[in-house]
Motif scaffolding. Structure first.
Motif: not given
Length: 416
Positions: A240-255
Motif C-alpha cells: 500500500d505504501g513504501n514499506q513491506l516486511l516479509i517474514q519466514f518462519l520454520s519450526d523444529l520439524s519438517l522442512t
C-alpha cells in the motif's frame, strides 16, 4: 494375615512417599519474571489451575550471546476469541523493541517461535471474565543459521533485488529459523513482490512453516497482506505504501526446498478517470470505483433484501469466508477474504497458497453492508472485468454460521 497387612502397609507407605516427592518437584508458576538460562519451562500463573482474572504478566527470557531463543507451546487454554481481544499471550523477539512474533488464545498451539537474537518476551493478559488453565511453554537456546556474517533477512533498499531461504537452492532450509526482510522504497513508490519458486511445509492453516507479508515495517496482524505455505507460489503482492516486511518462519520439524523471491520498486500511480487495462501491473485493490456511481449507489437505505435462495441465481459468485483485512479507501471498503467454501465461482479470481484460498472483494459503499475483520460471512455478488468481487447494497451478505452449510450445499446443486 499379619504378613499381608505388613506388605500392604509397606506398599502404601512407598506410594505416599512417591506422591509427596512428585508434589514437591512440581514447579510453581508465578506471574512473570526474568529468566536467564539455556533452556527452561514457563507457565501461566497457577498452571495447571485456572489463571486469575485482571492480570498482566511479563516473562523476559535471555539465552547466551550468539544464540537465538526457540519457544514451543506444549499446552494452551485461554478464553477463545477470533481476534484474541480478551485473554491472550503475546510473544516478542526481544525485550524492548522486538517484533511481535504472534498473539495467541483459545486452544490453538502454534509452531515453534524463533527470536532474531538472544532475547524473547512473553506477555499474558487476562480480563475479568472467562478463564482457562492458561499455558505451558518450553524454551531453549539454538544456534542461528548464518549466511556469511549475517543472519538471514535484513534491510533491502535498492530499486530491485532478491531474497531466499537459507541453503537455497542446494538443499532444504533448516529447521528452527526466522528470517525477516524489511523492504524500503522511496516515499513516492510502492513495492511489487513475486515468488519465482516456492515450496514450504504444507498445512491447511499455515501454522508451522510459513511466509507472512505485512504492509509497513513491523509485524502487525491488522496490516498482514497474506500468510503462505505449500508448493504453489503466491500471486504477486503489492504494498500500500513504501514499506513491506516479509517474514519466514520454520519450526523444529519438517522442512522443504524453500523459495526465492524478487522485488522491485514501482511508481505510485492510481488511475482517476478510467480503469487501467486488465494487463496492468497495479494491484486491483487500489483501483478506485467511479465516484458518481458510488455516491448515487450509497444513498440507498442499507437493508438486506431477499433470502439465500432467491439471491443465489442472480449472483456471479457465492462464497463463505473469513474477513482477514478490511481497509477503507474513499467511499468503499477493500476486503481480503480467506475462503471457507466456494459454491459458485464465476470469473472470481481466487489466489491459492497450499490449500489456503483467498480472494479480493470491494464493498462499494463502506457501510453497506458493513463487515468486520475476523468474522465469517456469506458473500453473494458480481465480478468485475478483472475478476474482483464487487458487493453493492442490493447484493446479499450475511453472517455465516454452521447451520447455513446444509442450505448452501443444496443451492450448489441447483440449476439456475
Amino acid at each position: 494375615m499379619w504378613t499381608t497387612v505388613c506388605v500392604f502397609s509397606t506398599w502404601t507407605l512407598l506410594f505416599l512417599t512417591h506422591v509427596c516427592a512428585q508434589s514437591q518437584r512440581r514447579q510453581v508458576f508465578t506471574c512473570g519474571g526474568n529468566i536467564t538460562a539455556e533452556s527452561g519451562v514457563i507457565g501461566s500463573q497457577g498452571y495447571p489451575g485456572v489463571y486469575p482474572p485482571n492480570t498482566k504478566c511479563v516473562w523476559r527470557i535471555t539465552v547466551p550471546e550468539g544464540r537465538v531463543v526457540v519457544l514451543s507451546f506444549r499446552f494452551i487454554d485461554l478464553e477463545s476469541d477470533n481476534l484474541c481481544r480478551y485473554d491472550y499471550v503475546d510473544v516478542y523477539g526481544g525485550h524492548v523493541s522486538g517484533q511481535r512474533l504472534g498473539r495467541f488464545c483459545g486452544t490453538f498451539k502454534p509452531g515453534a517461535l524463533v527470536s532474531m537474537g538472544n532475547k524473547m518476551l512473553l506477555q499474558m493478559v487476562s480480563d475479568a471474565n472467562t478463564a482457562g488453565s492458561g499455558f505451558l511453554a518450553v524454551f531453549s537456546a539454538a544456534h542461528p543459521h548464518e549466511r556469511g556474517e549475517q543472519y538471514c533477512g535484513g534491510k533491502l533498499d535498492k530499486p530491485s533485488g532478491s531474497f531466499k531461504t537459507p541453503n537455497w537452492p542446494e538443499r532444504d532450509y533448516p529447521a528452527g529459523v526466522t528470517c525477516s526482510w524489511h523492504i524500503v522504497a522511496p516515499r513516492n513508490q510502492i513495492i511489487e513482490v513475486k515468488f519465482e519458486k516456492f515450496d514450504v511445509e504444507r498445512d491447511n492453516y499455515c501454522r508451522y512453516d510459513h511466509v507472512s507479508i505485512f504492509n509497513g515495517g513491523e509485524i502487525n496482524d491488522a496490516r498482514r497482506i497474506g500468510k503462505y505455505c505449500g508448493d504453489s507460489p503466491p500471486a504477486p503482492v503489492f504494498s500500500d505504501g513504501n514499506q513491506l516486511l516479509i517474514q519466514f518462519l520454520s519450526d523444529l520439524s519438517l522442512t522443504a526446498d524453500g523459495f526465492i523471491g524478487h522485488y522491485k520498486f514501482r511508481p505510485k500511480k492510481f488511475p482517476t478517470t478510467t480503469l487501467a487495462p486488465a494487463t496492468t501491473t497495479q494491484p486491483v485493490t487500489t483501483r478506485p470505483i467511479p465516484l458518481k456511481y458510488s455516491v448515487a449507489l450509497c444513498q440507498q437505505k442499507c437493508k438486506r433484501r431477499g433470502t439465500l435462495e432467491n439471491n443465489y441465481c442472480s449472483s456471479n459468485f457465492v462464497i463463505t469466508g473469513t474477513v482477514i483485512t478490511a481497509v477503507m479507501r474513499g467511499g468503499s471498503m477493500y476486503v481480503t477474504v480467506s475462503i471457507i467454501n466456494v459454491y459458485k465461482e464465476g470469473n472470481l479470481v481466487i489466489q491459492q497458497a497450499g490449500k489456503t484460498m483467498s480472494t479480493k472483494i470491494v464493498i462499494l459503499c463502506k457501510k453497506c453492508p458493513f463487515v468486520r475483520r475476523g468474522l465469517n460471512y456469506i458473500f453473494m455478488g458480481q465480478v468485475d472485468e478483472d475478476g474482483r468481487g464487487k458487493i453493492a447494497p442490493q447484493h446479499f451478505v450475511m453472517a455465516f454460521k454452521a447451520k447455513n452449510q446444509k442450505g448452501l450445499n443444496v443451492l450448489k446443486n441447483k440449476r439456475c
